[in-house]
Design an enzyme around this catalytic site. Structure first.
Site, short mmCIF file in Angstrom:
data_model
loop_
_atom_site.label_atom_id
_atom_site.label_comp_id
_atom_site.label_asym_id
_atom_site.label_seq_id
_atom_site.Cartn_x
_atom_site.Cartn_y
_atom_site.Cartn_z
N TYR A 18 40.48 25.60 41.40
CA TYR A 18 40.60 26.74 40.62
C TYR A 18 39.25 27.06 40.16
O TYR A 18 38.69 28.34 40.33
CB TYR A 18 41.86 26.87 39.76
CG TYR A 18 42.01 28.03 38.81
CD1 TYR A 18 42.61 28.91 39.50
CD2 TYR A 18 41.18 28.48 37.70
CE1 TYR A 18 43.11 30.19 38.76
CE2 TYR A 18 41.32 29.60 37.12
CZ TYR A 18 42.45 30.54 37.56
OH TYR A 18 42.56 31.77 36.81
N HIS A 22 36.31 30.11 41.07
CA HIS A 22 35.91 31.37 40.21
C HIS A 22 34.25 31.08 39.68
O HIS A 22 33.62 31.81 39.40
CB HIS A 22 36.49 31.23 38.60
CG HIS A 22 38.07 31.90 38.86
ND1 HIS A 22 39.09 31.18 39.44
CD2 HIS A 22 38.30 33.05 38.49
CE1 HIS A 22 39.92 31.83 39.58
NE2 HIS A 22 39.57 33.13 38.96
#
Length: 103
Positions: A18, A22
């Site tokens: 994750y 990003h």
């Protein structure tokens, strides 16, 4: 300026992925967020619960709500679907948080 906060969940085994996604945010996604009035957008992780806390500063609610209809945002949701809890349309399961204090 409007302040918003949301709570989401990342899968426990996907914390690093994750973050990596990003860290490598697509330039077109960043551009779309800014074009739709995002002045600031931060996401924090509680690693013990896999809870994500998103904090945004936006210019206008109506303009911001249009992000969900953009092709780049739908593509991002599809990309993120395997690392976090999502709805049937692959949008993140997100709970708006209610402001209770500000210094």
């Amino acid at each position: 300026m409007i302040k918003k906060a949301v709570r989401m969940k990342v899968y426990p085994e996907k914390h690093e992925e994750y973050k990596r996604r990003h860290d490598e945010l697509w330039p077109k996604m960043e551009q779309m967020l800014k074009e739709h009035g995002a002045l600031s957008y931060s996401i924090f992780l509680d690693p013990e619960t896999s809870t994500l806390f998103g904090y945004l500063e936006i210019q206008d609610e109506e303009r911001w709500s249009q992000t969900a209809q953009t092709e780049i945002n739908k593509k991002w949701w599809d990309y993120m679907e395997d690392v976090m809890e999502t709805n049937p349309d692959h949008s993140p399961v997100a709970v708006d948080l209610v402001p209770v204090f500000e210094l």
